[in-house]
Design a protein around this motif. Structure first.
Motif, PDB file in Angstrom:
ATOM      1  N   GLN A 119       0.707  -1.266  -0.139  1.00 60.44           N
ATOM      2  CA  GLN A 119      -0.110  -0.007  -0.030  1.00 60.44           C
ATOM      3  C   GLN A 119       0.832   1.347  -0.116  1.00 60.44           C
ATOM      4  OE1 GLN A 119      -3.467  -0.156   2.724  1.00 60.44           O
ATOM      5  NE2 GLN A 119      -3.310   1.865   2.732  1.00 60.44           N
ATOM      6  N   SER A 120       0.498   2.267  -0.723  1.00 60.70           N
ATOM      7  CA  SER A 120       1.287   3.601  -0.755  1.00 60.70           C
ATOM      8  C   SER A 120       0.543   4.475   0.224  1.00 60.70           C
ATOM      9  CB  SER A 120       0.821   4.202  -2.164  1.00 60.70           C
ATOM     10  OG  SER A 120       1.750   3.238  -3.119  1.00 60.70           O
ATOM     11  N   PHE A 121       1.444   5.337   0.731  1.00 59.71           N
ATOM     12  CA  PHE A 121       1.052   6.532   1.421  1.00 59.71           C
ATOM     13  C   PHE A 121       1.779   7.667   1.298  1.00 59.71           C
ATOM     14  CE2 PHE A 121       4.120   4.312   4.074  1.00 59.71           C
ATOM     15  CZ  PHE A 121       4.830   5.191   4.511  1.00 59.71           C
ATOM     16  N   ILE A 123       4.299  11.046   2.808  1.00 60.32           N
ATOM     17  CA  ILE A 123       5.076  11.704   3.686  1.00 60.32           C
ATOM     18  C   ILE A 123       5.455  12.805   3.004  1.00 60.32           C
ATOM     19  CG2 ILE A 123       7.198  11.740   4.988  1.00 60.32           C
ATOM     20  CD1 ILE A 123       6.922   8.787   5.571  1.00 60.32           C
ATOM     21  N   GLY A 124       5.014  14.041   3.447  1.00 59.88           N
ATOM     22  CA  GLY A 124       5.234  15.396   2.930  1.00 59.88           C
ATOM     23  C   GLY A 124       4.807  15.249   1.422  1.00 59.88           C
ATOM     24  N   GLN A 125       5.553  15.627   0.506  1.00 59.64           N
ATOM     25  CA  GLN A 125       5.392  15.469  -0.834  1.00 59.64           C
ATOM     26  C   GLN A 125       5.835  14.155  -1.646  1.00 59.64           C
ATOM     27  OE1 GLN A 125       3.755  18.166  -2.242  1.00 59.64           O
ATOM     28  NE2 GLN A 125       3.847  18.986  -0.083  1.00 59.64           N
ATOM     29  N   SER A 126       6.353  13.160  -0.688  1.00 58.15           N
ATOM     30  CA  SER A 126       6.694  11.886  -1.258  1.00 58.15           C
ATOM     31  C   SER A 126       5.518  11.038  -1.074  1.00 58.15           C
ATOM     32  CB  SER A 126       7.944  11.479  -0.537  1.00 58.15           C
ATOM     33  OG  SER A 126       8.728  12.277  -0.689  1.00 58.15           O
ATOM     34  N   ASN A 127       5.278  10.084  -2.012  1.00 58.67           N
ATOM     35  CA  ASN A 127       4.314   9.114  -2.074  1.00 58.67           C
ATOM     36  C   ASN A 127       5.102   7.687  -1.991  1.00 58.67           C
ATOM     37  OD1 ASN A 127       1.737   7.814  -1.767  1.00 58.67           O
ATOM     38  ND2 ASN A 127       1.645   7.575  -4.025  1.00 58.67           N
ATOM     39  N   ILE A 128       4.918   6.902  -1.455  1.00 58.58           N
ATOM     40  CA  ILE A 128       5.819   5.877  -0.909  1.00 58.58           C
ATOM     41  C   ILE A 128       5.126   4.473  -0.500  1.00 58.58           C
ATOM     42  CG2 ILE A 128       8.155   6.780  -0.636  1.00 58.58           C
ATOM     43  CD1 ILE A 128       8.011   5.939   2.355  1.00 58.58           C
ATOM     44  N   THR A 129       5.500   3.227  -0.885  1.00 52.54           N
ATOM     45  CA  THR A 129       4.859   2.063  -0.448  1.00 52.54           C
ATOM     46  C   THR A 129       5.293   1.793   1.144  1.00 52.54           C
ATOM     47  OG1 THR A 129       6.459   0.405  -1.172  1.00 52.54           O
ATOM     48  CG2 THR A 129       4.628   1.019  -2.629  1.00 52.54           C
ATOM     49  N   VAL A 130       4.708   0.911   1.977  1.00 52.52           N
ATOM     50  CA  VAL A 130       4.939   0.526   3.122  1.00 52.52           C
ATOM     51  C   VAL A 130       6.298  -0.270   3.052  1.00 52.52           C
ATOM     52  CG1 VAL A 130       4.331  -0.997   5.140  1.00 52.52           C
ATOM     53  CG2 VAL A 130       2.618   0.449   4.251  1.00 52.52           C
ATOM     54  N   ALA A 131       6.416  -1.011   1.762  1.00 51.77           N
ATOM     55  CA  ALA A 131       7.629  -1.875   1.789  1.00 51.77           C
ATOM     56  C   ALA A 131       8.987  -0.954   1.524  1.00 51.77           C
ATOM     57  CB  ALA A 131       7.494  -2.740   0.454  1.00 51.77           C
ATOM     58  N   ASP A 132       8.623   0.160   1.172  1.00 48.56           N
ATOM     59  CA  ASP A 132       9.824   1.252   0.678  1.00 48.56           C
ATOM     60  C   ASP A 132       9.911   1.937   2.075  1.00 48.56           C
ATOM     61  OD1 ASP A 132       9.996   0.672  -2.101  1.00 48.56           O
ATOM     62  OD2 ASP A 132       8.627   2.262  -2.700  1.00 48.56           O
ATOM     63  N   TYR A 133       9.195   2.240   2.911  1.00 48.07           N
ATOM     64  CA  TYR A 133       9.172   2.818   3.995  1.00 48.07           C
ATOM     65  C   TYR A 133      10.024   2.040   4.883  1.00 48.07           C
ATOM     66  CZ  TYR A 133       8.310   5.177   8.687  1.00 48.07           C
ATOM     67  OH  TYR A 133       8.262   5.694   9.783  1.00 48.07           O
ATOM     68  N   PHE A 134       9.851   0.731   5.155  1.00 47.15           N
ATOM     69  CA  PHE A 134      10.684  -0.069   5.936  1.00 47.15           C
ATOM     70  C   PHE A 134      12.105  -0.350   5.176  1.00 47.15           C
ATOM     71  CE2 PHE A 134       6.613  -0.924   8.035  1.00 47.15           C
ATOM     72  CZ  PHE A 134       6.970  -0.739   9.210  1.00 47.15           C
ATOM     73  N   GLY A 135      12.053  -0.381   4.270  1.00 41.43           N
ATOM     74  CA  GLY A 135      13.403  -0.290   3.476  1.00 41.43           C
ATOM     75  C   GLY A 135      14.196   0.631   3.817  1.00 41.43           C
ATOM     76  N   GLY A 136      13.840   1.910   3.827  1.00 38.75           N
ATOM     77  CA  GLY A 136      14.556   3.074   4.168  1.00 38.75           C
ATOM     78  C   GLY A 136      15.196   3.037   5.681  1.00 38.75           C
ATOM     79  N   LEU A 137      14.113   2.375   6.576  1.00 37.45           N
ATOM     80  CA  LEU A 137      14.416   2.121   7.874  1.00 37.45           C
ATOM     81  C   LEU A 137      15.756   1.328   8.024  1.00 37.45           C
ATOM     82  CD1 LEU A 137      10.738   2.090   9.722  1.00 37.45           C
ATOM     83  CD2 LEU A 137      12.816   4.082   9.418  1.00 37.45           C
ATOM     84  N   ILE A 138      15.645   0.268   7.392  1.00 34.45           N
ATOM     85  CA  ILE A 138      16.782  -0.754   7.299  1.00 34.45           C
ATOM     86  C   ILE A 138      17.989  -0.239   6.861  1.00 34.45           C
ATOM     87  CG2 ILE A 138      17.333  -3.027   6.096  1.00 34.45           C
ATOM     88  CD1 ILE A 138      14.899  -3.568   7.995  1.00 34.45           C
ATOM     89  N   ASP A 139      17.959   0.643   5.851  1.00 31.71           N
ATOM     90  CA  ASP A 139      19.009   1.240   5.349  1.00 31.71           C
ATOM     91  C   ASP A 139      19.825   2.111   6.479  1.00 31.71           C
ATOM     92  OD1 ASP A 139      18.842   0.215   3.008  1.00 31.71           O
ATOM     93  OD2 ASP A 139      18.144   2.051   2.068  1.00 31.71           O
ATOM     94  N   HIS A 140      18.824   2.762   7.534  1.00 30.68           N
ATOM     95  CA  HIS A 140      19.576   3.366   8.446  1.00 30.68           C
ATOM     96  C   HIS A 140      20.205   2.554   9.479  1.00 30.68           C
ATOM     97  CE1 HIS A 140      18.655   5.595  12.372  1.00 30.68           C
ATOM     98  NE2 HIS A 140      19.357   6.374  11.862  1.00 30.68           N
ATOM     99  N   ASP A 141      19.524   1.349   9.851  1.00 27.24           N
ATOM    100  CA  ASP A 141      20.173   0.242  10.833  1.00 27.24           C
ATOM    101  C   ASP A 141      21.496  -0.042  10.102  1.00 27.24           C
ATOM    102  OD1 ASP A 141      17.903   0.217  12.608  1.00 27.24           O
ATOM    103  OD2 ASP A 141      17.422  -1.845  11.925  1.00 27.24           O
TER     104      ASP A 141
END
Length: 154
Positions: A119-121, A123-141
Motif C-alpha cells: 500500500q502507498s501513503f 509523507i510530505g510530498q513523497s508517495n511511497i509504499t510501506v515496503a519502501d518505508y521499511f526498506g529506508g529504515l533498514i538502510d538506516h540500521d
C-alpha cells in the motif's frame, strides 16, 4: 535496499541477535566513539529505540486509515535526548529497551498483510509504499551497524 517482507523480517530478527550479543562488550567498547567526535556505540544503539517507538506509535497506526500522518519529531532533539539517556544508563538497560521495542516492531510487521505491505501513503510530498518505508529504515540500521562493526572490528 531491501523491499520484500521476508527480507525485512529477517533483518529485524538478525538485528535483535546482533544487538543482544553486545552484552558481551566491555564497558570501554560500549562507550567507544564510532569516530573521533562522534557518538559512542551505546549512543548509536540507544538512538534506535525511540525511532522504533515512533514508527510503532506515530506511523504504523496511521498508514492504513484515510488520514494524514502525524508530524514527525524534531530529529535533532530526539537523537540528542536518546544519546544523553544512553550515556547515563547501563549497557544492559539500553540493550533491553532496544530488544523489547524492536521485538514489538517485528511482531507488528509480521502481522501486516501482503496488501498492506504494498500500500502507498504520503509523507510530505513523497508517495511511497510501506515496503519502501521499511526498506529506508533498514538502510538506516545498516549504516549504523556498519559504523559499529568498523570501530569494534566485529
Amino acid at each position: 535496499m531491501l523491499r520484500d517482507k521476508n527480507s525485512i523480517i529477517k533483518h529485524y530478527e538478525q538485528s535483535l541477535i546482533w544487538v543482544k550479543n553486545m552484552r558481551n562488550l566491555s564497558e570501554g567498547q560500549w562507550r567507544m566513539p564510532i569516530k573521533s567526535g562522534k557518538w559512542s556505540v551505546a549512543e548509536v544503539i540507544g538512538h534506535l529505540t525511540p525511532w522504533d517507538t515512533f514508527v510503532l506509535e506515530h506511523r504504523i497506526p496511521y498508514l492504513f486509515i484515510n488520514t494524514s500522518l502525524p508530524k514527525g519529531p524534531d530529529i535533532e532533539h530526539m537523537n540528542t535526548k536518546a544519546a544523553e539517556k544512553s550515556r547515563e544508563q547501563h549497557l544492559e538497560k539500553t540493550i533491553t529497551e532496544f530488544v523489547l521495542t524492536r521485538r514489538q516492531l517485528l511482531q507488528t510487521i509480521q502481522q501486516l498483510t501482503d496488501e498492506q505491505w504494498h500500500q502507498s501513503f504520503s509523507i510530505g510530498q513523497s508517495n511511497i509504499t510501506v515496503a519502501d518505508y521499511f526498506g529506508g529504515l533498514i538502510d538506516h540500521d545498516l549504516h549504523h551497524f556498519s559504523q559499529i562493526q568498523s570501530v569494534l572490528h566485529i
